[in-house]
Write a protein that holds these residues in place. Sequence first.
Motif, PDB file in Angstrom:
ATOM      1  N   ALA A  24       0.830  -1.207   0.000  1.00  0.00           N
ATOM      2  CA  ALA A  24       0.000   0.000   0.000  1.00  0.00           C
ATOM      3  C   ALA A  24       0.860   1.250   0.000  1.00  0.00           C
ATOM      4  O   ALA A  24       0.582   2.224  -0.714  1.00  0.00           O
ATOM      5  CB  ALA A  24      -0.926  -0.008   1.209  1.00  0.00           C
ATOM      6  N   SER A  25       1.941   1.247   0.795  1.00  0.00           N
ATOM      7  CA  SER A  25       2.803   2.423   0.850  1.00  0.00           C
ATOM      8  C   SER A  25       3.513   2.642  -0.469  1.00  0.00           C
ATOM      9  O   SER A  25       3.755   3.777  -0.879  1.00  0.00           O
ATOM     10  CB  SER A  25       3.828   2.276   1.979  1.00  0.00           C
ATOM     11  N   ALA A  26       3.842   1.551  -1.173  1.00  0.00           N
ATOM     12  CA  ALA A  26       4.501   1.675  -2.478  1.00  0.00           C
ATOM     13  C   ALA A  26       3.577   2.318  -3.481  1.00  0.00           C
ATOM     14  O   ALA A  26       3.976   3.179  -4.259  1.00  0.00           O
ATOM     15  CB  ALA A  26       4.953   0.293  -2.966  1.00  0.00           C
ATOM     16  N   VAL A  27       2.298   1.893  -3.487  1.00  0.00           N
ATOM     17  CA  VAL A  27       1.338   2.470  -4.417  1.00  0.00           C
ATOM     18  C   VAL A  27       1.120   3.939  -4.112  1.00  0.00           C
ATOM     19  O   VAL A  27       1.056   4.779  -4.993  1.00  0.00           O
ATOM     20  CB  VAL A  27       0.006   1.679  -4.362  1.00  0.00           C
ATOM     21  N   GLN A  28       0.999   4.271  -2.808  1.00  0.00           N
ATOM     22  CA  GLN A  28       0.819   5.660  -2.431  1.00  0.00           C
ATOM     23  C   GLN A  28       2.031   6.495  -2.835  1.00  0.00           C
ATOM     24  O   GLN A  28       1.899   7.657  -3.214  1.00  0.00           O
ATOM     25  CB  GLN A  28       0.574   5.757  -0.923  1.00  0.00           C
ATOM     26  N   ALA A  29       3.219   5.890  -2.778  1.00  0.00           N
ATOM     27  CA  ALA A  29       4.433   6.615  -3.138  1.00  0.00           C
ATOM     28  C   ALA A  29       4.471   6.962  -4.618  1.00  0.00           C
ATOM     29  O   ALA A  29       5.122   7.932  -5.016  1.00  0.00           O
ATOM     30  CB  ALA A  29       5.661   5.784  -2.767  1.00  0.00           C
ATOM     31  N   GLN A  30       3.773   6.198  -5.452  1.00  0.00           N
ATOM     32  CA  GLN A  30       3.784   6.458  -6.887  1.00  0.00           C
ATOM     33  C   GLN A  30       3.269   7.856  -7.216  1.00  0.00           C
ATOM     34  O   GLN A  30       3.740   8.491  -8.156  1.00  0.00           O
ATOM     35  CB  GLN A  30       2.935   5.409  -7.608  1.00  0.00           C
ATOM     36  N   THR A  31       2.279   8.322  -6.504  1.00  0.00           N
ATOM     37  CA  THR A  31       1.688   9.631  -6.782  1.00  0.00           C
ATOM     38  C   THR A  31       1.934  10.617  -5.641  1.00  0.00           C
ATOM     39  O   THR A  31       1.214  11.603  -5.501  1.00  0.00           O
ATOM     40  CB  THR A  31       0.169   9.484  -7.023  1.00  0.00           C
ATOM     41  N   ALA A  32       2.957  10.362  -4.829  1.00  0.00           N
ATOM     42  CA  ALA A  32       3.262  11.235  -3.698  1.00  0.00           C
ATOM     43  C   ALA A  32       4.185  12.366  -4.119  1.00  0.00           C
ATOM     44  O   ALA A  32       4.942  12.249  -5.087  1.00  0.00           O
ATOM     45  CB  ALA A  32       3.901  10.436  -2.569  1.00  0.00           C
ATOM     46  N   SER A  33       4.122  13.457  -3.394  1.00  0.00           N
ATOM     47  CA  SER A  33       4.987  14.606  -3.655  1.00  0.00           C
ATOM     48  C   SER A  33       6.454  14.188  -3.627  1.00  0.00           C
ATOM     49  O   SER A  33       6.888  13.446  -2.746  1.00  0.00           O
ATOM     50  CB  SER A  33       4.729  15.681  -2.591  1.00  0.00           C
ATOM     51  N   GLY A  34       7.224  14.654  -4.631  1.00  0.00           N
ATOM     52  CA  GLY A  34       8.641  14.328  -4.701  1.00  0.00           C
ATOM     53  C   GLY A  34       8.978  13.160  -5.587  1.00  0.00           C
ATOM     54  O   GLY A  34      10.153  12.881  -5.842  1.00  0.00           O
ATOM     55  N   THR A  35       7.978  12.451  -6.125  1.00  0.00           N
ATOM     56  CA  THR A  35       8.212  11.298  -7.000  1.00  0.00           C
ATOM     57  C   THR A  35       8.452  11.753  -8.442  1.00  0.00           C
ATOM     58  O   THR A  35       7.760  12.632  -8.950  1.00  0.00           O
ATOM     59  CB  THR A  35       7.002  10.342  -6.968  1.00  0.00           C
TER      60      THR A  35
END
Length: 229
Positions: A24-35
């Motif tokens: 879940a954290s990986a998926v959220q990281a895909q569209t997170a600020s700084g990506t």
Amino acid sequence: MFYGLQTLNTMKKIILLFAIAVSASAVQAQTASGTFFAGGSLGFNSSSNKIKVGSNSTDDWKESLITFNPTIGYFVADKTAVGIVATFTNRKRTEFFPNNDKTVTTETPINVGVFGRRYFMLNDQFGFTGTLGVYGILGGSEEEDYDASSNTTTVDKFNNRGFGAAITAGPVWFATPHIGLEANVGLIGFRSETITQENTNPEVSMTESGFNFGLSTMSLNLGFHYYFF
């Protein structure tokens, strides 16, 4: 023995919950600020028209269009990205006339622009995107006129300059934590382009402009992006 099995089951649950949390954290990281993300899309369409008189059918015109769009983007906020895109186009149109005469027009413009994109995720893997882009037009085109009676071809070359803007939208699916597959279609677009013929005095040019609105499979682009996080 009983306590050993209970401990083993507890460990399995902890491992499963940990794996779900990581995913879940990986998926959220895909569209997170700084990506960052990079990739592109490839589009193709082909169309033609025929004229039929009685049992005889003749070609009127045919056209093919190939586009390639390399893209680099950065999330300035969660689910909101900006980036740079280039579009390489190859458009070829052939018009047929009586007595086997024909005109072949080949356009190879290069568009360079910037875009802003918003992600609307329905779950961890699937969602939709909306993109606004503006771009400048560079490149050239060539027109070949074939005269069958004399078996000669006249070639005219042109320079293309202009600008445009477009709003596109489509689904996105994260096949893996780092790879997003997407399809985009045009919703609204504007384009203004000036075409100047080479080696003419006085200069000969014309300006084409147009506005389009509505969904069309003719503007469908398929692509992917790799997300770095």
